[in-house]
Design an enzyme around this catalytic site. Structure first.
Site, PDB file in Angstrom:
ATOM      1  N   LYS A 190      42.220  36.316  25.775  1.00 41.26           N
ATOM      2  CA  LYS A 190      43.343  35.848  26.615  1.00 41.26           C
ATOM      3  C   LYS A 190      44.047  34.656  25.955  1.00 41.26           C
ATOM      4  O   LYS A 190      45.268  34.587  25.888  1.00 41.26           O
ATOM      5  CB  LYS A 190      42.830  35.478  28.027  1.00 41.26           C
ATOM      6  CG  LYS A 190      42.420  36.707  28.835  1.00 41.26           C
ATOM      7  CD  LYS A 190      41.681  36.379  30.132  1.00 41.26           C
ATOM      8  CE  LYS A 190      41.235  37.680  30.810  1.00 41.26           C
ATOM      9  NZ  LYS A 190      40.495  37.495  32.069  1.00 41.26           N
TER      10      LYS A 190
ATOM     11  N   GLN B 136      37.855  32.598  35.434  1.00 40.61           N
ATOM     12  CA  GLN B 136      37.189  33.806  34.945  1.00 40.61           C
ATOM     13  C   GLN B 136      35.979  34.140  35.823  1.00 40.61           C
ATOM     14  O   GLN B 136      35.145  33.282  36.111  1.00 40.61           O
ATOM     15  CB  GLN B 136      36.768  33.619  33.480  1.00 40.61           C
ATOM     16  CG  GLN B 136      36.174  34.841  32.821  1.00 40.61           C
ATOM     17  CD  GLN B 136      37.173  36.004  32.639  1.00 40.61           C
ATOM     18  OE1 GLN B 136      38.375  35.794  32.509  1.00 40.61           O
ATOM     19  NE2 GLN B 136      36.665  37.218  32.615  1.00 40.61           N
TER      20      GLN B 136
ATOM     21  N   ASP C 151      46.081  36.024  38.624  1.00 38.63           N
ATOM     22  CA  ASP C 151      45.156  37.154  38.782  1.00 38.63           C
ATOM     23  C   ASP C 151      45.467  37.957  40.050  1.00 38.63           C
ATOM     24  O   ASP C 151      44.935  39.057  40.220  1.00 38.63           O
ATOM     25  CB  ASP C 151      43.718  36.628  38.921  1.00 38.63           C
ATOM     26  CG  ASP C 151      42.960  36.631  37.609  1.00 38.63           C
ATOM     27  OD1 ASP C 151      43.152  37.573  36.816  1.00 38.63           O
ATOM     28  OD2 ASP C 151      42.176  35.693  37.391  1.00 38.63           O
TER      29      ASP C 151
END
Ligand code: GUN
Length: 285
Positions: free
Chosen positions: A31, A75, A98
């Site tokens: 990422k 995460q 997200d």
């Protein structure tokens, strides 16, 4: 992907990786690399494995207040002692790249605009680009996670598929799966979806990413695929998805392999969500 043209300031993404999960470390590294390639400013926070919920929330609250940060990604999975739901709730919904904040989940469910969970959004983009029809077709999603299974089902539903969500308690899973025109496997069980689950001609999307460290299991999964067994012997392990890759050759009309299937799409959609967030926050749209 093209680098961004110079603007007022580059988009900013903060990625929080708590603890030492090796798979998460690889995902986060990819990422951050994608950010670099595109000219997105990234910040990588690495609290230790024993971070507390309060400490993590304090970091998130600081990032919420920063004008140069457009996206915050926590995460998953977080270390067991951290309250994951509290962490996701703490992210400012306007920086939630997200789509995990309950506000944005509500927007997804009710068909309002908002960031969409990256892996399911990438899969929808893939279906569009390969011109695989969705409307009116039977879609079966195996797995009910908040990250993939549930948002995937809603995105398919909004495109007028008839959607079934299956999980570990679904009786006769294979029979339900065989009804699928489009099957999405996101269960985290190596090569569990096999020839018995797939109707000939189905589209099969494999979201799984499992590491096999046992040679006899690798032999069972990859049968005569010499390349994979050689890779196992070199590295002491090999990656496999949730779908039996060998069985798909004769059955699926389209199939996303692991690795190299949906993984890169997840990152691409994260970049899209970050840039959209920056544009919104900078008043460009
Ligand atoms: N863990 C596995 N996939 C994801 C993802 O898309 N976002 C975050 N934050 N964590 C993940």
């Amino acid at each position: 992907m093209e680098a961004l043209a110079a603007s007022v300031r580059p988009p900013g993404l903060a990625v929080i990786l708590a603890g030492a999960d090796p798979a998460s470390a690889i995902y986060v590294r990819n990422k951050i690399k994608a950010c670099k390639d595109l000219g997105i400013k990234s910040e990588h926070l690495t609290p230790p494995s024993d971070v507390t919920t309060v400490e993590l929330l304090a970091s998130i609250i600081k990032l919420n207040a920063r004008s140069d940060i457009d996206g915050i990604l926590v995460q998953m999975p977080l270390p067991a002692q951290v309250d994951s739901k509290a962490a996701l709730l703490a992210v400012d919904p306007s920086k939630d790249v997200d789509g995990f904040h309950p506000f944005n989940v509500g927007s997804l469910v009710t068909g309002r605009p908002g960031p969409r969970s990256c892996t399911p959004a990438g899969i929808m983009e893939l279906l569009r680009r390969y011109e695989i029809p969705v409307a009116g077709r039977r879609a079966v999603v195996v797995g009910r996670s908040d990250i993939v299974g549930k948002p995937m089902a809603f995105l398919l539903l909004h495109e007028n598929a008839t959607v079934t969500i299956c999980h570990s308690k679904t009786p006769d899973l294979a029979a339900v799966c065989r009804e699928a025109d489009i099957l999405v496997a996101a269960i985290g069980r190596p090569a569990m979806i096999n020839a018995a689950h797939i109707r000939k001609g189905a589209t099969v999307i494999d979201v799984g990413m499992n590491r096999i460290a046992d040679r006899s299991e690798a032999e069972r999964v990859f049968r005569g695929a010499r390349e994979k067994l050689e890779a196992f012997d070199r590295n002491g392990s090999v990656l496999v998805g949730d779908v039996d890759p060998i069985a798909m050759a004769d059955l699926a009309s389209a199939y996303t392999p692991v690795p190299g299937g949906v993984g890169p799409l997840t990152i691409a959609m994260l970049m899209v969500n970050t840039i959209r967030s920056a544009e919104r926050r900078l008043g460009a749209c």
